[in-house]
Scaffold this active site. Structure first.
Site, PDB file in Angstrom:
ATOM      1  CE1 TYR A  17      -4.117  -1.956   0.545  1.00 47.47           C
ATOM      2  CE2 TYR A  17      -2.896  -2.889   2.665  1.00 47.47           C
ATOM      3  CZ  TYR A  17      -3.691  -3.426   1.783  1.00 47.47           C
ATOM      4  OH  TYR A  17      -4.997  -3.801   2.415  1.00 47.47           O
TER       5      TYR A  17
ATOM      6  CB  THR B 233      -3.272  -3.987  -6.163  1.00 44.81           C
ATOM      7  OG1 THR B 233      -4.944  -3.904  -6.232  1.00 44.81           O
ATOM      8  CG2 THR B 233      -3.881  -3.299  -7.618  1.00 44.81           C
ATOM      9  CG  ASP B 234      -2.463  -4.973  -0.107  1.00 42.60           C
ATOM     10  OD1 ASP B 234      -2.878  -6.275   0.502  1.00 42.60           O
ATOM     11  OD2 ASP B 234      -0.721  -5.416   0.352  1.00 42.60           O
ATOM     12  CD1 TRP B 235      -8.721  -8.009  -0.460  1.00 41.52           C
ATOM     13  CD2 TRP B 235      -6.663  -8.479  -1.774  1.00 41.52           C
ATOM     14  NE1 TRP B 235      -8.565  -9.606  -1.585  1.00 41.52           N
ATOM     15  CE2 TRP B 235      -7.299 -10.036  -2.271  1.00 41.52           C
ATOM     16  CE3 TRP B 235      -5.499  -8.631  -2.863  1.00 41.52           C
ATOM     17  CZ2 TRP B 235      -7.349 -10.858  -3.164  1.00 41.52           C
ATOM     18  CZ3 TRP B 235      -4.839  -9.359  -3.284  1.00 41.52           C
ATOM     19  CH2 TRP B 235      -5.855 -10.530  -3.419  1.00 41.52           C
TER      20      TRP B 235
END
Length: 490
Positions: free
Chosen positions: A326, A364-366
């Site tokens: 992030y 991507t991260d969540w």
């Protein structure tokens, strides 16, 4: 559910649902699944061809909306969906007298049927059997759709004890128990980590899980970071050795040098290193959004990733996915773009894709595309869209991620912003360019599916799930690893 099984003398066993509408083609004594019901063998249906060749063929056939579904990834699912992850079943809360724990919830059916999602994140499961049953229900549903594309079910770490963190809530339960990554690091033993991957991959596949969101190869150079225990330690050399052993253990589970029926995709994280957060905070939160490099040690943080994506290794030895963190890697490059790592064209395209030659999936991260949380302490109340909080719509954030070089959107379930981004890309770059860009991501994503053999058999043996997962042999191996991870302090 009735599953049909068709054998090939010199090829894979084909398994499909009696209710899916898929038929079998026989050519030269060999049998193939007719995924698109065309009555003729297409390249993507031909298991004799290389995964990349099959993926290229299917990617050029899919609609943009189909590809948008490939790019989506559900948020954390609980099986059954109760409690904090609760969802409705036939319009009501889960009722054990009316529903099976492995039933699909209403929203899950929407994910697969309407939104065409092909990737899930499975968190809490009632039992290995429930996970296996749920997988088969999902695969039967997906197989009944056009193209009969299977579903990839992924998992965060499952083999530790601590399950009270959002990124670790699959841990505990009926599965072999191993040290956390920091404990693995304390063994200084790549062969032990490889053994873990070989064991864990078999347990994953028995439950219908085919992707692990790991290894976490961030360096633990900031001891106050809350994800310190998910790392292999502060040494770039040790983390490189253990990280590559993790990847090979999961992806080359049967030690053949080839992808196989027990292989599990790895997604190494968090590019380009999430453990450098200012003040030891964490980028799940707005007050911890910056990664800093006070000694200009960017190159040291990259060493463990360089090992995981080494182009000199084979594709089964090289991690099949990369997930950025992030955080904003502050002034990482001379452009001083200072946006969240997934949004950075320098980090994804210039550095990862072009400099290192990495042509696998980047996710991507969540949850990084919706507006930031209103509650500064709640990581589940909004998204971590750091660096693009202001003056960007949700659609514009998707567009920026795609232009940066990302293939998948972790935790995003709605295809409409992706379709919007495609339309805008057509206006900006022209339709041929936009279509080529989308099909590039489709090819990368589909290649991993073909590597796993899911197009031939996405189903699992429900009766074997409880026998394999947490078996005495695997549990003893985990306990042995725990013993070796103990550090005595005098």
């Amino acid at each position: 559910m009735v599953l049909k099984k068709v054998s090939n003398d010199k090829g894979p066993q084909l398994v499909y649902s009696n209710n899916s509408g898929v038929n079998i083609l026989e050519i030269g004594g060999l049998k193939f699944k007719d995924h698109n019901r065309s009555g003729k063998l297409e390249d993507f249906e031909d298991w004799r061809l290389k995964p990349a060749q099959r993926a290229q063929d299917l990617a050029k056939r899919l609609s943009i909306r189909d590809i948008a579904g490939l790019m989506l990834f559900t948020s954390h699912l609980a099986l059954p969906s109760v409690g904090d992850r609760g969802q409705l079943y036939d319009g009501e809360e889960f009722d054990a007298t009316k529903h099976s724990p492995s039933d699909l919830s209403d929203i899950q059916k929407k994910y697969f049927l309407k939104n065409r999602i092909k990737h899930t994140l499975v968190a809490k499961v009632q039992s290995p059997r429930v996970a296996a049953e749920w997988n088969n229900r999902v695969q039967e549903l997906s197989e009944s759709m056009p193209w009969a594309i299977p579903v990839v079910n992924s998992s965060d770490p499952r083999h530790g004890y601590k399950a009270n963190a959002e990124f670790n809530e699959g841990s505990g339960g009926q599965i072999s128990q191993w040290p956390e990554s920091i404990g693995m690091g304390a063994t200084f033993d790549p062969s032990l980590v490889k053994k873990f991957g070989e064991v864990a991959s078999k347990e994953y596949r028995a439950m219908g899980l085919t992707m692990v969101l790991g290894p976490q190869v961030d360096l633990a150079t900031e001891p106050r970071w809350m994800r310190f225990n998910g790392t292999f330690g502060e040494s770039a050399k040790l983390t490189s050795d253990l990280g590559t052993a993790f990847v090979e253990g999961f992806q080359d589970s049967n030690q053949t040098g080839e992808w196989g029926v027990n292989s599990v995709i790895t997604m190494a994280k968090h590019w380009p290193g999430g453990g450098v957060i200012e003040g030891g905070r964490d980028a799940h939160f707005g007050y911890g959004k910056y990664g800093v490099y006070p000694k200009n040690n960017q190159s040291y943080q990259l060493k463990s990733f360089e090992a995981a994506i080494d182009q000199k290794s084979t594709d089964v030895q090289r991690t099949a996915g990369i997930m950025p963190y992030y955080s904003i890697s502050y002034n990482f490059d001379s452009k001083h773009e200072n946006v969240g790592n997934s949004y950075s064209r320098y980090l994804i395209t210039d550095l990862l894709r072009e400099h290192y030659g990495y042509d696998e999936v980047v996710s991507t991260d969540w949850c990084i595309t919706a507006d930031e949380p209103t509650n500064v302490l709640d990581i589940l109340s909004g998204d971590q869209c750091w660096g693009v909080e202001d003056n960007y719509s949700i659609g514009e954030r998707h567009l920026r991620l795609l232009m940066a070089g990302v293939d998948q959107f972790g935790g995003n379930k709605d295809p409409e912003p992706v379709i919007w981004a495609y339309d805008e890309m057509c206006k900006l770059m022209g339709k041929p360019w936009a279509e080529k860009r989308f099909r590039l991501s489709a090819r990368r994503i589909l290649t991993n599916m073909f590597r796993l053999g899911l197009f031939e058999n996405p189903y699992v043996d429900i009766e074997k799930a409880n026998q394999i997962v947490g078996s005495k042999e695997f549990s003893h191996a985990g306990v042995d690893a725990q013993t070796k991870s103990v550090v005595m302090v005098n």
